[in-house]
Design a protein around this motif. Structure first.
Motif, short mmCIF file in Angstrom:
data_model
loop_
_atom_site.label_atom_id
_atom_site.label_comp_id
_atom_site.label_asym_id
_atom_site.label_seq_id
_atom_site.Cartn_x
_atom_site.Cartn_y
_atom_site.Cartn_z
N VAL A 52 0.86 -1.17 0.00
CA VAL A 52 0.00 0.00 0.00
C VAL A 52 0.90 1.23 0.00
N GLU A 53 0.57 2.16 -0.87
CA GLU A 53 1.43 3.32 -0.99
C GLU A 53 1.25 4.20 0.23
N ILE A 54 2.34 4.55 0.87
CA ILE A 54 2.25 5.45 2.02
C ILE A 54 3.08 6.71 1.79
N GLY A 55 3.72 6.80 0.66
CA GLY A 55 4.52 7.99 0.41
C GLY A 55 5.20 7.91 -0.94
N GLN A 56 5.91 8.97 -1.23
CA GLN A 56 6.56 9.02 -2.52
C GLN A 56 7.86 9.82 -2.40
N VAL A 57 8.84 9.41 -3.17
CA VAL A 57 10.11 10.13 -3.17
C VAL A 57 9.92 11.41 -3.97
N ASN A 58 10.19 12.52 -3.35
CA ASN A 58 10.01 13.79 -4.03
C ASN A 58 11.30 14.31 -4.64
N ASP A 59 12.39 13.96 -3.99
CA ASP A 59 13.63 14.55 -4.44
C ASP A 59 14.77 13.60 -4.09
N VAL A 60 15.74 13.53 -4.96
CA VAL A 60 16.92 12.72 -4.69
C VAL A 60 18.13 13.62 -4.85
N GLY A 61 18.93 13.67 -3.82
CA GLY A 61 20.12 14.52 -3.90
C GLY A 61 21.31 13.80 -3.29
N VAL A 62 22.43 14.43 -3.34
CA VAL A 62 23.65 13.85 -2.79
C VAL A 62 23.94 14.54 -1.47
N SER A 63 24.40 13.76 -0.50
CA SER A 63 24.67 14.34 0.81
C SER A 63 25.85 15.30 0.72
N GLU A 64 26.04 16.06 1.78
CA GLU A 64 27.07 17.09 1.72
C GLU A 64 28.46 16.51 1.58
N ASP A 65 28.66 15.35 2.22
CA ASP A 65 29.99 14.75 2.08
C ASP A 65 30.09 13.89 0.82
N GLU A 66 29.06 13.90 0.02
CA GLU A 66 29.04 13.23 -1.28
C GLU A 66 29.25 11.73 -1.16
N LYS A 67 28.92 11.18 0.00
CA LYS A 67 29.13 9.75 0.16
C LYS A 67 27.82 8.98 0.08
N ARG A 68 26.74 9.65 0.29
CA ARG A 68 25.46 8.97 0.25
C ARG A 68 24.47 9.82 -0.54
N VAL A 69 23.38 9.20 -0.90
CA VAL A 69 22.34 9.98 -1.55
C VAL A 69 21.21 10.17 -0.54
N ILE A 70 20.57 11.28 -0.66
CA ILE A 70 19.47 11.59 0.25
C ILE A 70 18.19 11.62 -0.56
N ALA A 71 17.27 10.79 -0.19
CA ALA A 71 15.96 10.80 -0.83
C ALA A 71 15.00 11.52 0.11
N THR A 72 14.38 12.55 -0.40
CA THR A 72 13.36 13.24 0.39
C THR A 72 12.02 12.62 0.06
N VAL A 73 11.37 12.16 1.09
CA VAL A 73 10.15 11.40 0.90
C VAL A 73 8.99 12.15 1.52
N GLU A 74 7.94 12.26 0.76
CA GLU A 74 6.74 12.86 1.32
C GLU A 74 5.76 11.74 1.65
N PHE A 75 5.38 11.73 2.91
CA PHE A 75 4.48 10.69 3.36
C PHE A 75 3.05 11.17 3.34
N LYS A 76 2.17 10.22 3.24
CA LYS A 76 0.77 10.58 3.41
C LYS A 76 0.53 10.87 4.89
N LYS A 77 -0.52 11.64 5.10
CA LYS A 77 -0.79 12.04 6.48
C LYS A 77 -1.03 10.83 7.37
N SER A 78 -1.68 9.82 6.78
CA SER A 78 -1.99 8.64 7.58
C SER A 78 -0.73 7.86 7.93
N ALA A 79 0.37 8.17 7.27
CA ALA A 79 1.60 7.42 7.49
C ALA A 79 2.51 8.08 8.51
N THR A 80 1.97 9.08 9.23
CA THR A 80 2.81 9.79 10.20
C THR A 80 3.39 8.83 11.22
N LYS A 81 2.61 7.81 11.56
CA LYS A 81 3.07 6.89 12.60
C LYS A 81 4.27 6.06 12.16
#
Lengths: 211, 547
Positions: free
Chosen positions: B77-106
């Protein structure tokens, strides 16, 4: 402006929009005048033209937001559901190599409604301020707005066609989204707005100026 | 103002009439923007109300993650979606910004875990095939914590234990290595798959591997503090008196590996082990079922002679009990004696002795007691000795045995670890003796001996020739005389023989004389008897003759 141009209003005449009968106002209050032949209410300019145009334009502007934010097309395939907005469709076309098509859709579906609304706003504001700035240009702008309006329905046609054609059960199906409704409303409202605008207002200040 | 054309008379035109159509003050057209505003407002409010929290999840790679497309699915069941993918400041990892549905706060709590679901082919099987076409998505395991969190570190592989697959985690430690085991390899209990390997990590010092395994419910109660774990990868073949025995957990474990566990047969019933209990991972079942060697004592031994055939792992045999094993063999240079030494480091497991110790005695592994024990043994003549364990392969083992005739020695406690005195091995002794013999043989003046022998032979030859001549001489000169002597002797004997024949007159005369003599002797005896009984008969005559 030159030349002894006379408008019907100046000549003390009214034309019935329905049966083209030329009528004298003859002391009757302008709001109550009706055609003696066919009974159509008569008016010198389109009735409440400015207000109506404003109202429809505002409605169009409001709906333009959901039209672009909400998905116009929901594609459900066995691999998942995908919702496309107009802009995402354009992006998809652009990235998948259909740049000319992307430009066309972008122009027809995003630029045209936007320009139409802008043009109408400009016309309305200029009319209300009784601006005398280059009426022929503004008249041309108005004609362009009227002409180009129908092309904005391109997207809606695509969505309706696709929704009708691609219904292959659980394999794939396309449903129009709420964005399509909003977008269609925007197009229709701007068309109505353009129709309700009375281009004669563009010229009215000229008479006053010349007079 | 321009004049109207002359031909036009306004008054000629018909006049407008008053219409009946009512005209509203507020044009109806304003309803349209109001409705539009209502719809727009409703959508906006709905969007704002439905807008759930956002969180960031970091991954090593963004493979398969697409901004605006990749979804977060919980039980599909979909509870969210990746909105943005970027590289971390130290360029060692990627950061995915995920927007969750309100019901998925828990879901946004501290121990929630996220991972990317991609097609995977591993020991645990094939998973995520659907993502081949639909693209990757983020899987999520709902945490139990209540502490909110908005920045997560994504897992690189799906977790073995999720909230919906309850189990208990245990920690295994393997000193050897993990063979073909990998994350997801199964855990077997009596050949039934009851768990999975969740993770493993190399020890910080690199001397072993730590594994986290999970035994799923309801099987976790079979893991007790006594349980032994072993690597069940591959095929376990044993040859014993019963013949060849092949033991394996499952066909899959032959290829993909696995871990099995079981209680030792003599284990007492125990309560299930706590979560995160530490166990040792043995190499095979036999090793696992051995008594655990909790305590290790290190010793060193110096052997004379070749150590060929002695390898780390070789057993230390104490009267038939294996009490330890060889750990390593080193090379040492003694600067004072300018000799190369080969110290053999060994480990001894006193627990194995303790089990056979008499009750009441202090445990031998207590410091001091062990040393005393060892001193006693050495004083009794116990020495370490290299022995051949296998004639074919030449493998050696170390025997700690009693040699009453061994020269006196003591445990050398000046070194670390303690040095145990050794004695030359049987093979060494034999080799030494043979060498001595060989040396002696080598010392013999073989060439002189050969010359002497040659001369002796020649001398013997000439001696024999003279003997031959002597014999011939005897034959020619002595023999005829001997013959005449013999003939004379023969004649003499013949005469004697004739004289002694039975019918010879001499013999007959002799017989008659002898019988005469016998009769005479009888008469004398009768007379002697009569005289003995009647001595007066000499005077009065015989008594019987009286009337």
């Amino acid at each position: 402006m030159s030349g002894p141009w006379l408008t019907a209003a100046e000549a003390g005449c009214l034309v019935c929009h329905t049966c083209d009968l030329v009528v004298r106002p003859a002391g009757v209050a302008a709001e109550e005048a009706c055609c003696p032949r066919c009974g159509t209410p008569l008016h010198l300019r389109k009735e409440n033209s400015i207000v109506r145009t404003w109202a429809l334009l505002i409605a169009a502007v409001i709906l333009y937001i959901p039209a672009n934010v909400l998905p116009v097309m929901n594609t459900t395939t066995i691999f998942g559901t995908e919702a496309d907005t107009i802009l995402s469709g354009v992006v998809y076309l652009w990235t998948s190599g259909g740049q000319p098509l992307a430009l066309l859709v972008f122009f027809a579906s995003i630029m045209v409604p936007l320009l139409k609304m802008l043009a109408l706003t400009v016309l309305l504001v200029s009319v209300q301020r009784r601006s005398t700035w280059d009426p022929p240009q503004r008249a041309r702008l108005y004609r362009l707005v009227e002409f180009v309006g129908r092309w904005s329905m391109l997207d809606i046609y695509v969505v309706t066609l696709m929704a009708a054609l691609v219904q292959i059960g659980s394999l794939a199906s396309i449903r129009p989204g709420y964005g399509a409704v909003a977008f269609g409303s925007v197009v229709v409202l701007t068309m109505f707005s353009a129709m309700s605008f009375d281009p004669r207002f563009i010229w009215d200040p000229m008479r006053a100026k010349n007079g | 103002m321009a004049e109207p054309p002359k031909s036009f008379q306004a008054d000629d035109l018909p006049a407008a009439v008053i219409g009946s159509s009512g005209r509203r003050k507020l044009p109806l057209v304003w309803i349209i923007p109001i409705v539009a505003a209502l719809i727009g407002g409703y959508l906006a409010v709905k969007a704002i109300l439905e807008k759930g929290p956002t969180a960031t999840i970091t991954f090593v790679t963004a493979e398969g993650i697409e901004a605006g497309k990749t979804k977060i699915l919980y039980r599909n069941v979909e509870i969210g979606q990746v909105n943005d993918v970027g590289v971390s400041e130290d360029e060692k990892r990627v950061i995915a910004t995920v927007e969750f549905k309100k019901s998925a706060t828990k879901f946004l709590v501290k121990d929630t875990r996220f991972w990317v679901v991609r097609p995977r082919v591993g020991a645990g099987g094939v998973s995520g095939l659907g993502t081949l076409f639909s693209g990757a998505y983020l899987g999520v395991d709902l945490g139990k914590s209540t502490e909110p969190q908005h920045a997560f570190t994504g897992l690189e592989a799906p977790p073995i234990v999720t909230a919906d697959s309850p189990g208990r985690q245990f920690i295994l430690h393997s000193a050897e290595g993990i063979g073909s085991l990998e994350v997801g390899s199964p855990i077997y209990f009596r050949h039934i798959e009851v768990g999975r390997i969740a993770a493993f990590v190399l020890d910080p010092d690199g001397n072993g591997v730590k594994l986290w395994v999970v035994v799923f419910s309801p099987y976790e109660r079979y893991v007790t503090p006594n349980t032994r774990f072993w690597n069940a990868s591959g095929v376990d073949m044993t040859v014993n008196a019963d013949g060849l025995r092949v033991h394996t957990e499952s066909v899959a474990s032959i290829i993909a590996g696995g871990i099995a566990f079981e209680d030792p047969p003599d284990a007492t019933q125990a309560a299930p082990a706590e979560a995160d209990t530490k166990f040792d991972l043995a190499v095979d079942r036999v090793q696992a079922m051995k008594r655990p060697d909790n305590q290790v004592m290190n010793f060193v031994m110096y052997f004379d002679g070749s150590l060929r055939g002695l390898s780390p792992g070789a057993p230390i045999d104490f009267n038939g009990l294996t009490v330890g094993e060889v750990k390593q063999i080193n090379l040492e240079y003694d600067p004072t004696t300018k000799r190369l030494l080969f110290p053999v480091s060994v480990e001894v497991y006193p627990d194995r002795l303790r089990a056979r110790q008499r009750k009441g005695a202090p445990p031998i592994e207590t410091p001091g007691v062990a040393g005393h024990f060892l001193d006693n043994l050495v004083a009794q003549g116990y020495r370490a000795q290299l022995r051949s364990g296998n004639i074919l392969t030449g493998q050696l083992y170390i025997a700690f045995d009693r040699f009453p005739n061994a020269p006196k020695a003591t445990v050398n406690r000046s070194t670390t670890p303690v040095e145990i005195p050794t004695t030359p091995g049987t093979l060494q002794e034999l080799t030494g003796a043979v060498t001595q013999i060989a040396a002696k043989i080598e010392k013999l003046p073989l060439e002189e001996l050969t010359t002497d022998a040659h001369q002796a032979m020649q001398t013997l030859n000439s001696t024999l020739a003279s003997v031959d001549q002597l014999v011939k001489k005897i034959d020619g000169e002595v023999t005829p005389e001997v013959q005449t002597v013999l003939q004379d002797a023969h004649r003499t004997l013949e005469t004697a023989g004739r004289t002694l024949q039975s019918d010879s007159p001499t013999l007959i005369d002799l017989r008659q004389a002898m019988s005469e003599l016998t009769r005479a002797a009888e008469a004398v005896r009768v007379l002697a008897e009569m005289l003995d009984k009647q001595p007066e008969s000499l005077i009065r005559g015989k008594k019987g003759d009286q009337p």
